[in-house]
Design an enzyme around this catalytic site. Sequence first.
Site, mmCIF file in Angstrom:
data_model
loop_
_atom_site.group_PDB
_atom_site.id
_atom_site.type_symbol
_atom_site.label_atom_id
_atom_site.label_comp_id
_atom_site.label_asym_id
_atom_site.label_seq_id
_atom_site.Cartn_x
_atom_site.Cartn_y
_atom_site.Cartn_z
ATOM 1 N N SER A 1 2.315 -5.359 -18.314
ATOM 2 C CA SER A 1 2.841 -5.933 -19.546
ATOM 3 C C SER A 1 2.561 -7.427 -19.496
ATOM 4 O O SER A 1 2.230 -7.956 -18.439
ATOM 5 C CB SER A 1 4.346 -5.668 -19.610
ATOM 6 O OG SER A 1 4.878 -6.201 -20.794
ATOM 7 N N THR B 1 10.303 -5.124 -23.897
ATOM 8 C CA THR B 1 11.165 -4.966 -22.726
ATOM 9 C C THR B 1 12.646 -5.005 -23.095
ATOM 10 O O THR B 1 13.432 -4.170 -22.635
ATOM 11 C CB THR B 1 10.844 -6.050 -21.679
ATOM 12 O OG1 THR B 1 9.441 -6.006 -21.401
ATOM 13 C CG2 THR B 1 11.612 -5.819 -20.400
ATOM 14 N N CYS C 1 -9.355 6.221 -13.270
ATOM 15 C CA CYS C 1 -8.374 6.128 -14.348
ATOM 16 C C CYS C 1 -7.225 5.199 -13.994
ATOM 17 O O CYS C 1 -6.693 5.251 -12.888
ATOM 18 C CB CYS C 1 -7.846 7.536 -14.654
ATOM 19 S SG CYS C 1 -6.596 7.558 -15.939
ATOM 20 N N CYS D 1 -3.962 4.365 -18.737
ATOM 21 C CA CYS D 1 -3.606 3.583 -19.924
ATOM 22 C C CYS D 1 -3.378 4.478 -21.129
ATOM 23 O O CYS D 1 -2.688 4.103 -22.055
ATOM 24 C CB CYS D 1 -4.671 2.531 -20.216
ATOM 25 S SG CYS D 1 -6.206 3.144 -20.935
#
Lengths: 544, 248
Positions: A55, A336, A513, A516
């Site tokens: 984030s 958040t 991977c 996402c």
Amino acid sequence: MSETATEREIMEYDVIIVGAGPAGLACAIRLKQLKPDLMVAVIEKSAEIGAHILSGAVIEPAALDELLPAWRESPPPICIPVERDEIALLTATSKRKLPTPPQQKNHGNFIVSLGALCAWMAPQAEALGVDIFPGYAAAGVHYLQNGAVGGVIIGDMGVDRQGNPKDTYMQGIEIHAPLTVMAEGCRGHLSKQLITKFKLDADSDPQAYGIGIKELWQVAPGKCKPGLVQHSIGWPLDTKTYGGSFIYHMDKDRVAVGFVCALDYSDPEFSPFEAFQQFKHHPSVKPLFEGGEILSGGARTIIEGGAQSLPKVEMPGALLIGDAAGLLNLPKIKGTHQAIRSGMLAASHIAEGSTAEGFDETLRASPIMKELHKVRNIRPGFNKGLWRGLITAAIETVTVGKLPRTLHNHADYSSLTKLQDMEPVDRPWVKRSLAPRDRLASVYFAATDHDEDQLVHLQILEPDVCITRCGEEYGHPCTRFCPANVYEMVTDQMTEEGGSTANQHLQINAANCVHCKTCDIKDPYQIINWVTPEGGSGPNYQNL
Amino acid sequence: MKILVGIKRVVDYNVRIRVRSDGSGIDTDGVKMSINPFDEIALEEALRIREAGLAEEVIVVSLGGNECQQQLRTGLAMGADRAIQIDTDADLQPLTIARAFFKIVEKEQPGLVLMGKQAIDGDNSQTGQMLAALWDRPQATFASGLSLSGNTATVVREVDAGLETIEVDLPAVVSVDLRLNEPRFVKLPDIMKAKRKPLDVISMDDLGVTAENDLKVSHYAPPPKREKGIMVEDAAQLVAELRNRGLV
């Protein structure tokens, strides 16, 4: 879910929470604060808490103040007060400062690593008696006979690529609980199943998503200005594509840089990864990173649909919270505080009534939803391009969302233009010199790890479509939208009598991977299904 | 018979190692830590020996601050019966570790000590050998096969010439190699059981061991960055470029 020959082992809890992000951990902490005797478990697919969290992140502290009033005395390891906000409009060569919109004023907020924040929250939950199990992936939902959700099924470990048990095979157990809280984050694979099964999105708009790609840099000494928050819109995106950049100056010469772009872009040739790298080479940006080095990097989709796309957040036996529901406030570029508040709200709802019933109403009547309602028209306003979007944003901001209208979201997978209908696109991309060289070099900074000998966790439901229709209509966009180069078209040369033929097939580099979920969202035929790999697999993000 | 297994908390093998900018060591801020993979193999072997009925108890031992309890708990969840943390915040070198282990060996009297052939952080490959010397017992290093019968252990070792099979009398120290086994996954209910298993904390001072570092590390540096390559058109240009650089 696979058929099992033997009975699975069962563990029982009062509440099982899927996902140890800010929503799941906040829910666990608040549950134990309210009802210390409740048996609460949190399962998490990453090997360590925070290792799959990516984030920005600038957070509003009010939710943390409510959850952990003493948090400022022992703050998370990365927590820098915001000193100054900057927002700019970029063209290929210039930068123009814009007035900071009220939603993006960050006075009193903090720059954090959300991964580090979760790793800091987890021991506090454990101290209250929550059992947290990192490295265990919820692979399926356990349904009761009446159809209600009764818990989750942990994925089997030690299964080879063909699905056969290896020497290390270990059957996953079932965790039964009267209440399951889905806190998987954006596009959780079980949440997706539940939304479909219980038709939770019947009355809402299609969900809208973006992809965020982020890197953490150690910049040359003297370049970092701790507390500076910089955002940009415009270049390298064209005016039809919604998105922008962030640069957050942290401590110890560390700078977080990232680029977010809405997944309803129309150009099948577009590569979000390349756009991010081009942004870093903008003349106003590049000097910051010259002479520095990348510490870590990765990508994650972001849920952008807001109020009109919010599905029903309750079903028999289970709740959706945080980004698994879709509570991110996009104009603020923050989710958040919403995640933490929804976790706490779910906890008090459970503590009061021990049932999922009524949570949808409770959430919709809460300040969490009020916040989303106010900004509901800003994101869809950009469906008509950047300029009209900015005008809508200004109007909606001035009127605090009180105009009696609601603009609608459309499904991201349906937004690609077919190659034959595309106008030629001019991309004045520059030759890049900053790391990483390409997507494979970038994956290295995500430290992603999957045992190669396991089932491919990216299921292609109709492989023929890839070769036939997709190649012709869109030219395999999966090979471009994936930020980790998971999808590759490979040509097999076959020499036969009378000449050679070339056959193409889709190669899935599942080990690259980074979880996402872009492919699951953007694939135009909706034939890519992301399921969870073996627990503990995936990226090992550090301070993202 | 008791088996003592040494486990070390190290930076996880997937993590990209970064040297601190002042050269004082490796950056471990926010970095994932795990059991040294070779030690995990040693523990797996100990558990298999116990499961085969040839040992009664498996004890995991680690040196370090409270953070290494995380790895000890993982060891308990894998199946060890109890754990010992030798509590210290000192900078540890193999001889100190071997001395501290020896104190535990004297106390516990194990029939077999297993550990990884080396830790993936320091790559020293010394602790096992030093412990065997202090204990004055046989050692078998780099085991890729291990079988016990009565008072002997038959150990297959991977050496340059191929495989070497040796026999050692027990008690002995055996350090294990990568191909000995593949460690098991931890079962979720076992994590809960591990929380209730005994974990004793003994301070290194109480064992009478002090960290004497005969070896001084002056500074750490990453390997030099590889220079960017160039693409050549043909063999002639390749030869010319090599000549230019004085390489042929």
